[in-house]
Design an enzyme around this catalytic site. Sequence first.
Site, PDB file in Angstrom:
ATOM      1  N   ASN A   1       2.016   8.732   5.015  1.00  0.00           N
ATOM      2  CA  ASN A   1       0.771   9.413   5.380  1.00  0.00           C
ATOM      3  C   ASN A   1       0.992  10.483   6.449  1.00  0.00           C
ATOM      4  O   ASN A   1       1.898  10.399   7.256  1.00  0.00           O
ATOM      5  CB  ASN A   1      -0.267   8.391   5.855  1.00  0.00           C
ATOM      6  CG  ASN A   1      -0.573   7.364   4.777  1.00  0.00           C
ATOM      7  OD1 ASN A   1      -0.316   6.179   4.936  1.00  0.00           O
ATOM      8  ND2 ASN A   1      -1.096   7.820   3.658  1.00  0.00           N
TER       9      ASN A   1
ATOM     10  N   LYS B   1      -6.266  -1.430  -6.556  1.00  0.00           N
ATOM     11  CA  LYS B   1      -7.572  -1.500  -5.866  1.00  0.00           C
ATOM     12  C   LYS B   1      -8.704  -1.440  -6.894  1.00  0.00           C
ATOM     13  O   LYS B   1      -9.691  -2.175  -6.808  1.00  0.00           O
ATOM     14  CB  LYS B   1      -7.712  -0.347  -4.864  1.00  0.00           C
ATOM     15  CG  LYS B   1      -6.787  -0.442  -3.661  1.00  0.00           C
ATOM     16  CD  LYS B   1      -7.225  -1.543  -2.697  1.00  0.00           C
ATOM     17  CE  LYS B   1      -6.308  -1.661  -1.500  1.00  0.00           C
ATOM     18  NZ  LYS B   1      -6.537  -2.861  -0.704  1.00  0.00           N
TER      19      LYS B   1
ATOM     20  N   SER C   1     -10.555   1.157  -1.328  1.00  0.00           N
ATOM     21  CA  SER C   1     -10.073   2.470  -0.900  1.00  0.00           C
ATOM     22  C   SER C   1     -10.790   3.569  -1.665  1.00  0.00           C
ATOM     23  O   SER C   1     -11.187   3.381  -2.830  1.00  0.00           O
ATOM     24  CB  SER C   1      -8.573   2.540  -1.192  1.00  0.00           C
ATOM     25  OG  SER C   1      -8.111   3.861  -1.142  1.00  0.00           O
ATOM     26  N   ALA C   2     -10.861   4.734  -1.043  1.00  0.00           N
ATOM     27  CA  ALA C   2     -11.416   5.909  -1.710  1.00  0.00           C
ATOM     28  C   ALA C   2     -10.611   6.266  -2.954  1.00  0.00           C
ATOM     29  O   ALA C   2     -11.110   6.962  -3.837  1.00  0.00           O
ATOM     30  CB  ALA C   2     -11.390   7.090  -0.741  1.00  0.00           C
TER      31      ALA C   2
ATOM     32  N   LYS D   1       0.785  -1.246   0.000  1.00  0.00           N
ATOM     33  CA  LYS D   1       0.000   0.000   0.000  1.00  0.00           C
ATOM     34  C   LYS D   1       0.812   1.288   0.000  1.00  0.00           C
ATOM     35  O   LYS D   1       0.257   2.367   0.235  1.00  0.00           O
ATOM     36  CB  LYS D   1      -0.962  -0.005   1.187  1.00  0.00           C
ATOM     37  CG  LYS D   1      -0.246  -0.128   2.520  1.00  0.00           C
ATOM     38  CD  LYS D   1      -1.144   0.167   3.681  1.00  0.00           C
ATOM     39  CE  LYS D   1      -0.313   0.312   4.938  1.00  0.00           C
ATOM     40  NZ  LYS D   1      -1.016   0.703   6.108  1.00  0.00           N
TER      41      LYS D   1
ATOM     42  N   TYR E   1      -0.640   1.792  -7.052  1.00  0.00           N
ATOM     43  CA  TYR E   1      -1.326   1.218  -5.877  1.00  0.00           C
ATOM     44  C   TYR E   1      -2.842   1.394  -6.032  1.00  0.00           C
ATOM     45  O   TYR E   1      -3.622   0.450  -5.887  1.00  0.00           O
ATOM     46  CB  TYR E   1      -0.835   1.884  -4.576  1.00  0.00           C
ATOM     47  CG  TYR E   1      -1.866   1.816  -3.480  1.00  0.00           C
ATOM     48  CD1 TYR E   1      -2.077   0.628  -2.786  1.00  0.00           C
ATOM     49  CD2 TYR E   1      -2.681   2.916  -3.174  1.00  0.00           C
ATOM     50  CE1 TYR E   1      -3.066   0.540  -1.809  1.00  0.00           C
ATOM     51  CE2 TYR E   1      -3.662   2.840  -2.205  1.00  0.00           C
ATOM     52  CZ  TYR E   1      -3.855   1.649  -1.526  1.00  0.00           C
ATOM     53  OH  TYR E   1      -4.839   1.574  -0.580  1.00  0.00           O
TER      54      TYR E   1
ATOM     55  N   TYR F   1     -12.329   2.463   2.161  1.00  0.00           N
ATOM     56  CA  TYR F   1     -11.828   3.245   3.299  1.00  0.00           C
ATOM     57  C   TYR F   1     -11.450   4.646   2.824  1.00  0.00           C
ATOM     58  O   TYR F   1     -10.814   4.792   1.783  1.00  0.00           O
ATOM     59  CB  TYR F   1     -10.537   2.664   3.875  1.00  0.00           C
ATOM     60  CG  TYR F   1     -10.516   1.234   4.324  1.00  0.00           C
ATOM     61  CD1 TYR F   1     -11.654   0.455   4.467  1.00  0.00           C
ATOM     62  CD2 TYR F   1      -9.283   0.658   4.649  1.00  0.00           C
ATOM     63  CE1 TYR F   1     -11.574  -0.860   4.897  1.00  0.00           C
ATOM     64  CE2 TYR F   1      -9.187  -0.656   5.086  1.00  0.00           C
ATOM     65  CZ  TYR F   1     -10.336  -1.417   5.200  1.00  0.00           C
ATOM     66  OH  TYR F   1     -10.234  -2.720   5.619  1.00  0.00           O
TER      67      TYR F   1
HETATM   68  C1  UD1 Z   1      -3.057   8.159   0.324  1.00  0.00           C
HETATM   69  C2  UD1 Z   1      -3.439   7.498  -0.977  1.00  0.00           C
HETATM   70  C3  UD1 Z   1      -4.586   6.557  -0.709  1.00  0.00           C
HETATM   71  C4  UD1 Z   1      -4.236   5.583   0.385  1.00  0.00           C
HETATM   72  C5  UD1 Z   1      -3.887   6.361   1.641  1.00  0.00           C
HETATM   73  C6  UD1 Z   1      -3.495   5.433   2.769  1.00  0.00           C
HETATM   74  C7  UD1 Z   1      -3.558   8.532  -3.193  1.00  0.00           C
HETATM   75  C8  UD1 Z   1      -3.986   9.691  -4.016  1.00  0.00           C
HETATM   76  N1  UD1 Z   1      -3.835   8.552  -1.906  1.00  0.00           N
HETATM   77  O1  UD1 Z   1      -4.133   8.980   0.713  1.00  0.00           O
HETATM   78  O2  UD1 Z   1      -4.845   5.846  -1.878  1.00  0.00           O
HETATM   79  O3  UD1 Z   1      -5.323   4.731   0.635  1.00  0.00           O
HETATM   80  O4  UD1 Z   1      -2.792   7.230   1.329  1.00  0.00           O
HETATM   81  O5  UD1 Z   1      -2.262   4.825   2.520  1.00  0.00           O
HETATM   82  O6  UD1 Z   1      -2.993   7.635  -3.697  1.00  0.00           O
HETATM   83  N2  UD1 Z   1       0.531  15.355   3.428  1.00  0.00           N
HETATM   84  C9  UD1 Z   1       1.427  16.336   3.773  1.00  0.00           C
HETATM   85  N3  UD1 Z   1       2.638  15.951   4.284  1.00  0.00           N
HETATM   86  C10 UD1 Z   1       2.986  14.648   4.459  1.00  0.00           C
HETATM   87  C11 UD1 Z   1       2.054  13.641   4.090  1.00  0.00           C
HETATM   88  C12 UD1 Z   1       0.839  14.040   3.576  1.00  0.00           C
HETATM   89  O7  UD1 Z   1       1.164  17.531   3.641  1.00  0.00           O
HETATM   90  O8  UD1 Z   1       4.113  14.365   4.903  1.00  0.00           O
HETATM   91  C13 UD1 Z   1      -0.796  15.764   2.935  1.00  0.00           C
HETATM   92  C14 UD1 Z   1      -1.158  15.229   1.575  1.00  0.00           C
HETATM   93  O9  UD1 Z   1      -0.697  16.108   0.578  1.00  0.00           O
HETATM   94  C15 UD1 Z   1      -2.688  15.168   1.667  1.00  0.00           C
HETATM   95  C16 UD1 Z   1      -2.947  14.853   3.138  1.00  0.00           C
HETATM   96  O10 UD1 Z   1      -1.755  15.205   3.822  1.00  0.00           O
HETATM   97  O11 UD1 Z   1      -3.244  16.413   1.391  1.00  0.00           O
HETATM   98  C17 UD1 Z   1      -3.238  13.379   3.385  1.00  0.00           C
HETATM   99  O12 UD1 Z   1      -2.172  12.605   2.827  1.00  0.00           O
HETATM  100  P1  UD1 Z   1      -2.014  11.051   3.173  1.00  0.00           P
HETATM  101  O13 UD1 Z   1      -2.089  10.846   4.628  1.00  0.00           O
HETATM  102  O14 UD1 Z   1      -0.787  10.565   2.476  1.00  0.00           O
HETATM  103  O15 UD1 Z   1      -3.306  10.400   2.549  1.00  0.00           O
HETATM  104  P2  UD1 Z   1      -3.889  10.482   1.045  1.00  0.00           P
HETATM  105  O16 UD1 Z   1      -2.923  11.073   0.106  1.00  0.00           O
HETATM  106  O17 UD1 Z   1      -5.231  11.107   1.143  1.00  0.00           O
END
Ligand code: UD1
Length: 363
Positions: free
Chosen positions: A218, A172, A143-144, A103, A168, A196
């Site tokens: 994340n 899904k 996943s969304a 993932k 990835y 999710y």
């Molecule tokens: C991502 C994946 C999703 C996956 C999920 C869980 C995509 C588009 N999204 O979700 O498929 O199910 O992870 O693994 O593939 N952010 C920061 N700084 C960081 C990390 C993240 O600013 O260091 C921001 C991102 O730009 C985003 C938000 O935080 O706006 C959430 O990011 P993240 O937690 O990685 O989740 P998603 O990108 O939504």
Amino acid sequence: MSAFVAQSIQSKKMSDTKKTILITGGSGYVGTHTVLEFLQDGTYDVIVLDNSSNSIMEGLRRVEEMTGKKVPRYQVDLIDKQAIQGVFDKHKIFCVIHMASLKAVGESCKRPFFYYKANLFSAINLIEVMQENDVYNLIFSSSATVYGPPKVLPLVETLETGGCTNPYGRTKYFIENIFRDVCTVDPKWNMMFLRYFNPVGAHESGIIGEDPMGVPYNIMPFVAQVAVGRRQEVQVFGDDFDTPDGTGVRDYVHVVDLAKGHLAAMKKIEEKSDVQPKIYNLGTGTGISVLEIISAFEKYTGKKIPYKMAGRREGDVATMIADASKAGRELGWKTERGLKEMCETLWNFQSKNPYGYQGKEQQ
Ligand code: UD1
């Protein structure tokens, strides 16, 4: 009588009283929290199949300690069809919850073939073995991400899927489609896809939680590692999105609420439906920005989180928010934990386990 045969007889007996649920990927983050909810509920027997590639067995060991119950677990790679059959030989399985998956979005962009092979072959092998053993109940952890960049918000299950931004996400999407085709040709299948949104937080005990390998991809685990001193500062990926404060907005769902969603889904899957597969968004319906996450974490934990603005991360979209009303209506599922609990429980786990389950920095 050989030890193996004796164990098989005992395993089959175990399921004589309760239905047995096989959870693939059950020693991972969402997996351990789900196993815990199932054990505490007590309606079903649970067995776990995992190749331990992204999780060590410590989380599951802790679940066993918390509940005083043993969880039969099999270190099996779903690429190995014979090994899956070995598990089906030992247990009379009622339903499979298929969570096992690679993932890491970033890694999937660098090693697409590896991701396609692992995630798609696993799903196909699993479904073949299920069919060969007359097991037709399946709950798939989707996943969304399958919605791709949203054209309308909130995201409702009836929207078209596709246009995913990384391999990835495409795995899904492909798996959903493979499973859907299988349902079309064989009406015996009884499937649910749980999409999710962004799972975060930890069990309130602080005993189990998320333990990412290497640098967290994340936002929430990254913030927690900054708070505990493992990383210097958060990089905020993009402040020029079309959102109220310019940073990305997501629908964060507490992992315990998500785990309870699986239990609700399991109870529902027993009433076989004519509509196949049944699809449910698991989110809260509330959008939270990256800056809101950081300030909420500071507020509820008292920890200062240094951050700096950085450029957008490739593939990121401005906003993802679920319409989770169908899960409410049909599964009777509702989220009970908000941003406060998400931050508090995450910090409780991270501060008690600064280096995760292994107690040291992972390579
Ligand atoms: C991502 C994946 C999703 C996956 C999920 C869980 C995509 C588009 N999204 O979700 O498929 O199910 O992870 O693994 O593939 N952010 C920061 N700084 C960081 C990390 C993240 O600013 O260091 C921001 C991102 O730009 C985003 C938000 O935080 O706006 C959430 O990011 P993240 O937690 O990685 O989740 P998603 O990108 O939504």
